[in-house]
Design a protein around this motif. Structure first.
Motif, PDB file in Angstrom:
ATOM      1  N   CYS A 153       0.824  -1.212   0.000  1.00  0.00           N
ATOM      2  CA  CYS A 153       0.000   0.000   0.000  1.00  0.00           C
ATOM      3  C   CYS A 153       0.854   1.256   0.000  1.00  0.00           C
ATOM      4  CB  CYS A 153      -0.946  -0.010   1.199  1.00  0.00           C
ATOM      5  SG  CYS A 153      -2.289  -1.196   1.042  1.00  0.00           S
ATOM      6  N   PHE A 154       1.990   1.211   0.678  1.00  0.00           N
ATOM      7  CA  PHE A 154       2.909   2.352   0.679  1.00  0.00           C
ATOM      8  C   PHE A 154       3.378   2.640  -0.738  1.00  0.00           C
ATOM      9  CE2 PHE A 154       7.134   4.251   1.019  1.00  0.00           C
ATOM     10  CZ  PHE A 154       6.877   5.315   1.874  1.00  0.00           C
ATOM     11  N   ILE A 155       3.738   1.608  -1.464  1.00  0.00           N
ATOM     12  CA  ILE A 155       4.218   1.771  -2.838  1.00  0.00           C
ATOM     13  C   ILE A 155       3.104   2.304  -3.736  1.00  0.00           C
ATOM     14  CG2 ILE A 155       5.022   0.512  -4.878  1.00  0.00           C
ATOM     15  CD1 ILE A 155       6.547  -1.330  -2.849  1.00  0.00           C
ATOM     16  N   VAL A 156       1.909   1.734  -3.618  1.00  0.00           N
ATOM     17  CA  VAL A 156       0.789   2.200  -4.438  1.00  0.00           C
ATOM     18  C   VAL A 156       0.440   3.648  -4.100  1.00  0.00           C
ATOM     19  CG1 VAL A 156      -1.676   1.871  -4.906  1.00  0.00           C
ATOM     20  CG2 VAL A 156      -0.145  -0.107  -4.846  1.00  0.00           C
ATOM     21  N   GLY A 157       0.411   3.978  -2.818  1.00  0.00           N
ATOM     22  CA  GLY A 157       0.118   5.351  -2.415  1.00  0.00           C
ATOM     23  C   GLY A 157       1.148   6.337  -2.932  1.00  0.00           C
ATOM     24  N   LYS A 167       0.420   9.342  -5.640  1.00  0.00           N
ATOM     25  CA  LYS A 167       0.782  10.721  -5.283  1.00  0.00           C
ATOM     26  C   LYS A 167       1.728  11.358  -6.302  1.00  0.00           C
ATOM     27  CE  LYS A 167       1.125  13.981  -2.071  1.00  0.00           C
ATOM     28  NZ  LYS A 167       0.056  14.876  -1.795  1.00  0.00           N
ATOM     29  N   HIS A 168       2.613  10.574  -6.927  1.00  0.00           N
ATOM     30  CA  HIS A 168       3.685  11.162  -7.726  1.00  0.00           C
ATOM     31  C   HIS A 168       3.633  10.886  -9.229  1.00  0.00           C
ATOM     32  CE1 HIS A 168       5.324  11.344  -3.635  1.00  0.00           C
ATOM     33  NE2 HIS A 168       5.853  12.466  -4.071  1.00  0.00           N
ATOM     34  N   ILE A 200      -6.860   9.257  -1.132  1.00  0.00           N
ATOM     35  CA  ILE A 200      -5.776   8.277  -1.051  1.00  0.00           C
ATOM     36  C   ILE A 200      -5.903   7.375   0.181  1.00  0.00           C
ATOM     37  CG2 ILE A 200      -3.274   7.999  -0.802  1.00  0.00           C
ATOM     38  CD1 ILE A 200      -2.941  10.385  -2.696  1.00  0.00           C
ATOM     39  N   PRO A 201      -6.178   7.866   1.388  1.00  0.00           N
ATOM     40  CA  PRO A 201      -6.339   6.945   2.521  1.00  0.00           C
ATOM     41  C   PRO A 201      -7.469   5.940   2.334  1.00  0.00           C
ATOM     42  CG  PRO A 201      -6.014   9.169   3.319  1.00  0.00           C
ATOM     43  CD  PRO A 201      -6.206   9.266   1.839  1.00  0.00           C
ATOM     44  N   LEU A 241      -4.185   1.894   5.990  1.00  0.00           N
ATOM     45  CA  LEU A 241      -4.156   3.215   6.608  1.00  0.00           C
ATOM     46  C   LEU A 241      -2.816   3.479   7.290  1.00  0.00           C
ATOM     47  CD1 LEU A 241      -7.757   3.370   8.050  1.00  0.00           C
ATOM     48  CD2 LEU A 241      -6.846   4.627   6.088  1.00  0.00           C
ATOM     49  N   ALA A 242      -2.192   2.428   7.824  1.00  0.00           N
ATOM     50  CA  ALA A 242      -0.875   2.588   8.444  1.00  0.00           C
ATOM     51  C   ALA A 242       0.161   3.023   7.409  1.00  0.00           C
ATOM     52  CB  ALA A 242      -0.446   1.291   9.119  1.00  0.00           C
ATOM     53  N   SER A 243       0.002   2.571   6.176  1.00  0.00           N
ATOM     54  CA  SER A 243       0.944   2.992   5.137  1.00  0.00           C
ATOM     55  C   SER A 243       0.826   4.490   4.858  1.00  0.00           C
ATOM     56  CB  SER A 243       0.720   2.194   3.854  1.00  0.00           C
ATOM     57  OG  SER A 243      -0.491   2.558   3.228  1.00  0.00           O
ATOM     58  N   THR A 244      -0.373   5.037   4.995  1.00  0.00           N
ATOM     59  CA  THR A 244      -0.558   6.480   4.849  1.00  0.00           C
ATOM     60  C   THR A 244       0.186   7.229   5.944  1.00  0.00           C
ATOM     61  OG1 THR A 244      -2.747   6.081   3.917  1.00  0.00           O
ATOM     62  CG2 THR A 244      -2.272   8.310   4.646  1.00  0.00           C
ATOM     63  N   GLY A 245       0.073   6.742   7.173  1.00  0.00           N
ATOM     64  CA  GLY A 245       0.802   7.346   8.285  1.00  0.00           C
ATOM     65  C   GLY A 245       2.299   7.216   8.125  1.00  0.00           C
TER      66      GLY A 245
END
Length: 91
Positions: free
Chosen positions: A18-22, A26-27, A39-40, A71-75
């Protein structure tokens, strides 16, 4: 209040995915149409789906742990962003 029970719902593989997808949402320029406010929610749903795939089952606990990991990946992204900005601002 002990928040240690949250570690039971944390799936590192889902957080990383999820971090990678987010980060990509974003970029990547052609994904700029996706508003930052969504995004979240997108990552929570993606995390729930990935957790179901990873565990090969669908249950409320798996869905909640996947959404929590998304959601943790957003944080995590916000934490890295703040650390990088703080390092740049220091003289």
């Amino acid at each position: 209040m002990d928040l240690g029970f949250f570690t039971e719902y944390y799936i590192p593989v889902v957080v990383a995915a999820c971090f990678i997808v987010g980060y990509c949402v974003k970029h990547i320029t052609w994904l700029e149409k996706v508003s930052n406010q969504y995004i979240p929610a997108v990552l929570a749903v993606l995390g729930a789906v990935l957790a179901c795939i990873a565990s090969s089952s669908i249950s409320l606990e798996v869905i909640v742990s996947g959404a929590f990991s998304g959601l943790a990946s957003t944080g995590l992204h916000q934490t890295f962003k703040n650390i990088i900005q703080t390092e740049r601002e220091e003289p």
